[in-house]
Design a protein around this motif. Structure first.
Motif, PDB file in Angstrom:
ATOM      1  N   ALA A 128       6.232  -3.204  -1.799  1.00 19.16           N
ATOM      2  CA  ALA A 128       5.379  -2.252  -2.101  1.00 19.16           C
ATOM      3  C   ALA A 128       6.265  -0.792  -0.835  1.00 19.16           C
ATOM      4  CB  ALA A 128       4.200  -2.470  -1.105  1.00 19.16           C
ATOM      5  N   PRO A 131       3.499   2.783   3.702  1.00 21.97           N
ATOM      6  CA  PRO A 131       2.653   3.993   4.356  1.00 21.97           C
ATOM      7  C   PRO A 131       2.426   5.244   3.416  1.00 21.97           C
ATOM      8  CG  PRO A 131       2.908   3.027   6.076  1.00 21.97           C
ATOM      9  CD  PRO A 131       3.825   1.820   5.204  1.00 21.97           C
ATOM     10  N   ALA A 191       1.597   3.442  -5.729  1.00 28.28           N
ATOM     11  CA  ALA A 191       1.139   2.044  -5.733  1.00 28.28           C
ATOM     12  C   ALA A 191       1.662   1.191  -6.729  1.00 28.28           C
ATOM     13  CB  ALA A 191      -0.474   2.226  -5.319  1.00 28.28           C
ATOM     14  N   TRP A 241       3.001  -3.859   9.038  1.00 24.21           N
ATOM     15  CA  TRP A 241       2.001  -2.893   8.262  1.00 24.21           C
ATOM     16  C   TRP A 241       2.800  -4.111   6.341  1.00 24.21           C
ATOM     17  CZ3 TRP A 241       3.415  -1.076   3.559  1.00 24.21           C
ATOM     18  CH2 TRP A 241       2.450  -0.463   2.453  1.00 24.21           C
ATOM     19  N   ARG A 245       1.387  -6.463   3.695  1.00 21.29           N
ATOM     20  CA  ARG A 245       1.428  -5.926   1.746  1.00 21.29           C
ATOM     21  C   ARG A 245       2.331  -6.749   0.746  1.00 21.29           C
ATOM     22  NH1 ARG A 245      -1.096  -1.046   1.097  1.00 21.29           N
ATOM     23  NH2 ARG A 245      -2.886  -0.390   2.687  1.00 21.29           N
ATOM     24  N   ASN A 246       3.148  -7.539   1.844  1.00 18.79           N
ATOM     25  CA  ASN A 246       4.131  -7.949   1.020  1.00 18.79           C
ATOM     26  C   ASN A 246       4.358  -8.913   1.625  1.00 18.79           C
ATOM     27  OD1 ASN A 246       5.261  -5.621  -0.149  1.00 18.79           O
ATOM     28  ND2 ASN A 246       5.305  -5.594   1.748  1.00 18.79           N
TER      29      ASN A 246
END
Length: 273
Positions: A128, A131, A191, A241, A245-246
């Motif tokens: 992804a 952030p 995103a 993070w 997210r992954n």
């Protein structure tokens, strides 16, 4: 809007047709794509393939990958600049999404996510976009570049303001460039994945791992905090993070050899051969 995609090449005939076709499919009513190939002296069918596809090509000796990218970028017509490896693939609809995010945001660059594929184009997971709250100090503490070059688009004026890529870097010029960009202005986070990063035995993260890590350390020393505890803290924050997210990426890292398969330490690999 005109968007310029720059692809440096060197004996890239194996994957170049797929790369070119993926870029051309991103022409739309909202996006006019200018694909610029910068070739450093290919001896295979690279130039013939580019000519047959009608792609604008610049040919000549250069001082490395980042010098070639600069040449293509400073000769571009587009309002937005992107960079795509000759063995990478742009996803359908990517540029429409990039342009929409660029126009809707107030920042001079856009960063999306990627998918990994192997030599045969088989999916290997993805990463992804980082952030939007990631600061320059956090970015360089990670030790590898989470802002993927093939999913990053920079306003041409902003690129010129930054002076382009630093050609003293052989492998991590993208890490340095994006660290400098982040110090000047935040990015708009997209995103969704924008491109596929092809993992091969010729990626710089494999061939030039020691040199790449040395350049990454140089970038951290130039732009990161001096205190060791702060570097470790921000590294831990970002790792947590990205792992969260992954999940597929995390599982691959935990498996034997997963870190190597998914290119845990990402570096630029624009040229094949």
């Amino acid at each position: 809007m005109i968007v310029t995609v720059v692809t440096p090449t060197l004996n890239a005939a194996r994957y170049l047709p797929e790369c070119i076709q993926s870029v051309q499919r991103n022409n739309s009513p909202a996006v006019e794509v200018e694909h610029v190939i910068v070739d450093g002296g290919s001896t295979d069918k690279t130039l013939a393939l580019a000519a047959a596809a009608g792609v604008r090509t610049l040919v000549g000796k250069d001082k490395g990958i980042f010098d070639a990218i600069n040449k293509g970028s400073f000769a571009a017509s587009g309002e937005l600049l992107g960079f795509l490896g000759a063995d990478d693939v742009m996803l359908d609809g990517a540029l429409d999404a990039v342009v929409k995010a660029y126009r809707a945001g107030s920042h001079p660059w856009v960063v999306g996510g990627i998918r990994w594929i192997d030599e045969d184009g088989i999916g290997m997971g993805g990463l992804a976009a980082p952030p939007a709250w990631m600061s320059p100090r956090m970015h360089v503490c990670l030790g590898w570049n989470p802002i993927m070059h093939m999913s990053t688009y920079i306003g041409r004026d902003f690129f010129a303001e930054l002076g382009g890529f630093d050609i003293t870097f052989r492998d991590s010029g993208d890490y340095d460039m994006f660290a400098r960009a982040l110090r000047v202005a935040p990015f708009t986070r997209l995103a969704r994945p924008v491109a596929c990063f092809r993992q091969t035995g010729l990626n710089n993260s494999v061939v030039q791992g020691v040199r790449s890590r040395g350049e990454n350390a140089r970038i951290c020393a130039a732009y990161g905090p001096r205190a060791r505890w702060e570097r470790q803290f921000w590294r831990a924050v970002l790792k947590a993070w990205f792992n969260g997210r992954n999940p597929a990426w995390l599982l691959a890292k935990l498996s034997e050899g997963g870190q190597a398969r998914l290119g845990y330490r990402q570096t630029l690999h624009f040229r094949s051969g």
